[in-house]
Write a protein that holds these residues in place. Structure first.
Motif, short mmCIF file in Angstrom:
data_model
loop_
_atom_site.label_atom_id
_atom_site.label_comp_id
_atom_site.label_asym_id
_atom_site.label_seq_id
_atom_site.Cartn_x
_atom_site.Cartn_y
_atom_site.Cartn_z
N CYS A 78 -4.56 -4.85 13.91
CA CYS A 78 -4.79 -4.67 12.47
C CYS A 78 -3.52 -4.91 11.67
O CYS A 78 -3.54 -5.59 10.63
CB CYS A 78 -5.32 -3.25 12.21
SG CYS A 78 -6.98 -3.00 12.83
N TYR A 79 -2.41 -4.36 12.14
CA TYR A 79 -1.13 -4.53 11.43
C TYR A 79 -0.74 -6.01 11.37
O TYR A 79 -0.33 -6.51 10.33
CB TYR A 79 -0.05 -3.71 12.12
CG TYR A 79 1.31 -3.82 11.48
CD1 TYR A 79 1.58 -3.20 10.27
CD2 TYR A 79 2.33 -4.54 12.09
CE1 TYR A 79 2.82 -3.30 9.69
CE2 TYR A 79 3.59 -4.66 11.51
CZ TYR A 79 3.82 -4.02 10.31
OH TYR A 79 5.06 -4.12 9.73
N ILE A 122 -1.70 -12.20 6.88
CA ILE A 122 -2.50 -12.67 5.74
C ILE A 122 -1.71 -12.51 4.44
O ILE A 122 -1.68 -13.41 3.60
CB ILE A 122 -3.85 -11.94 5.68
CG1 ILE A 122 -4.73 -12.41 6.84
CG2 ILE A 122 -4.55 -12.16 4.34
CD1 ILE A 122 -5.99 -11.60 7.02
N ARG A 123 -1.05 -11.38 4.26
CA ARG A 123 -0.27 -11.17 3.04
C ARG A 123 0.92 -12.12 2.96
O ARG A 123 1.29 -12.56 1.88
CB ARG A 123 0.24 -9.73 2.97
CG ARG A 123 -0.84 -8.76 2.54
CD ARG A 123 -0.25 -7.40 2.28
NE ARG A 123 -1.29 -6.45 1.96
CZ ARG A 123 -1.14 -5.16 1.96
NH1 ARG A 123 0.03 -4.64 2.26
NH2 ARG A 123 -2.14 -4.37 1.66
N LEU A 136 -2.70 -8.69 11.53
CA LEU A 136 -3.57 -9.47 10.64
C LEU A 136 -3.25 -9.19 9.16
O LEU A 136 -3.19 -10.11 8.35
CB LEU A 136 -5.04 -9.16 10.94
CG LEU A 136 -5.55 -9.75 12.26
CD1 LEU A 136 -6.97 -9.28 12.53
CD2 LEU A 136 -5.48 -11.26 12.23
N VAL A 137 -3.02 -7.93 8.82
CA VAL A 137 -2.70 -7.59 7.42
C VAL A 137 -1.39 -8.24 6.99
O VAL A 137 -1.30 -8.86 5.93
CB VAL A 137 -2.66 -6.06 7.23
CG1 VAL A 137 -2.05 -5.68 5.90
CG2 VAL A 137 -4.05 -5.48 7.36
N VAL A 138 -0.35 -8.11 7.81
CA VAL A 138 0.96 -8.66 7.46
C VAL A 138 0.91 -10.18 7.41
O VAL A 138 1.46 -10.80 6.49
CB VAL A 138 2.04 -8.17 8.45
CG1 VAL A 138 3.34 -8.92 8.27
CG2 VAL A 138 2.26 -6.69 8.27
N GLN A 153 -0.31 -15.60 1.85
CA GLN A 153 -1.06 -15.68 0.61
C GLN A 153 -0.23 -16.43 -0.42
O GLN A 153 0.97 -16.22 -0.53
CB GLN A 153 -1.35 -14.28 0.08
CG GLN A 153 -2.78 -14.01 -0.20
CD GLN A 153 -2.98 -12.55 -0.60
OE1 GLN A 153 -2.04 -11.80 -0.77
NE2 GLN A 153 -4.22 -12.18 -0.73
N ARG A 194 -2.80 -17.49 14.08
CA ARG A 194 -3.29 -16.13 13.82
C ARG A 194 -4.41 -15.76 14.78
O ARG A 194 -4.42 -14.68 15.37
CB ARG A 194 -3.77 -16.06 12.37
CG ARG A 194 -4.17 -14.71 11.92
CD ARG A 194 -4.69 -14.73 10.48
NE ARG A 194 -3.66 -15.19 9.57
CZ ARG A 194 -3.89 -15.69 8.36
NH1 ARG A 194 -5.13 -15.80 7.91
NH2 ARG A 194 -2.90 -16.08 7.59
#
Length: 188
Positions: free
Chosen positions: A99-100, A106-107, A102-104, A110, A24
Motif C-alpha cells: 500500500c505504501y 502514484i503521487r 503504490l501511494v508514494v 502525478q 509499478r
C-alpha cells in the motif's frame, strides 16, 4: 509595451508512462507473490526514486526488520510461536509495504498542476489623464435639482433693443467722464 501579455497555451497534463506503470505492477506482484520476502525491493525503489534521507532510512529499517522476520521461519523453529509470529508479521509487512509503495509511486508520478498567471488589468485613474501634470480639484457634490418638464411651445422673446440702448448710454457717459478727467490733468 503595455498591452496584453500573451500566455502560452496550457500544457496537457499527461499521466505516467507505460514503463512507469509496468515497473509499478511488476514490483507489486513481486512483493505479493513472494509473500513479503522481497518487500525490501519496493522500499529500495522508493528510496532510489525520491532520493531523500527519510526514504533511505525507511529502506534500511525495513530491510533489517524483514531479515528479523525471516530468521524465525527456519526449520529449527518449526511448530513454535516464533515461527507463527514471524510469518504473521511478514504478511502484515507485505500488505503495508504494498500500500505504501503504490501511494508514494502514484503521487510521485502525478503531473504537477498547471498554473497560468494572468496579469491583472492596468489600473486606470478615476479622473481623465492630463499630461500637463494638473490634477483637478475635487468638486463639491451638487444638490439634486428638481425636475422641470420641457416646454413644447415657448413665447417669443421681446427684442433686445432697449437693453442695447441702455448699454450705449452708459458707455457714452463713461467716455464723457474720462474726457473731462483728462482735460483736468491738462492732457489733450
Amino acid at each position: 509595451m503595455y498591452g496584453q501579455v500573451p500566455t502560452p497555451p496550457p500544457a496537457r497534463a499527461t499521466g505516467p508512462s507505460a514503463a512507469t506503470i509496468t515497473v509499478r505492477v511488476l514490483i507489486t506482484v513481486l512483493v505479493v507473490l513472494s509473500l513479503g520476502f522481497l518487500a525490501w525491493v519496493a522500499m529500495l525503489r522508493i528510496a532510489i526514486m525520491r532520493r531523500s534521507g527519510r526514504d533511505w532510512a525507511l529502506f534500511w529499517v525495513h530491510l533489517a526488520f524483514n531479515i528479523a522476520c525471516v530468521v524465525p521461519l527456519e526449520q529449527r523453529f518449526a511448530g513454535t510461536w516464533m515461527n507463527t509470529a514471524g510469518m504473521v508479521v511478514l504478511l502484515v509487512q507485505m500488505a503495508v509495504v504494498t500500500c505504501y509503495f503504490l501511494v508514494v509511486d502514484i503521487r510521485h508520478h502525478q503531473p504537477a498542476p498547471v498554473v497560468i498567471m494572468v496579469p491583472p488589468p492596468p489600473v486606470r485613474p478615476p479622473y481623465p489623464y492630463r499630461p500637463t501634470g494638473h490634477v483637478p480639484a475635487p468638486q463639491p457634490p451638487t444638490a439634486p435639482q428638481p425636475f422641470i418638464a420641457p416646454q413644447l411651445f415657448t413665447a417669443p422673446q421681446p427684442p433686445a433693443a432697449p437693453r442695447i440702448d441702455q448699454v450705449r448710454a452708459e458707455l457714452d457717459e463713461l467716455s464723457d467722464l474720462l474726457r473731462t478727467h483728462r482735460e483736468d490733468d491738462g492732457r489733450p
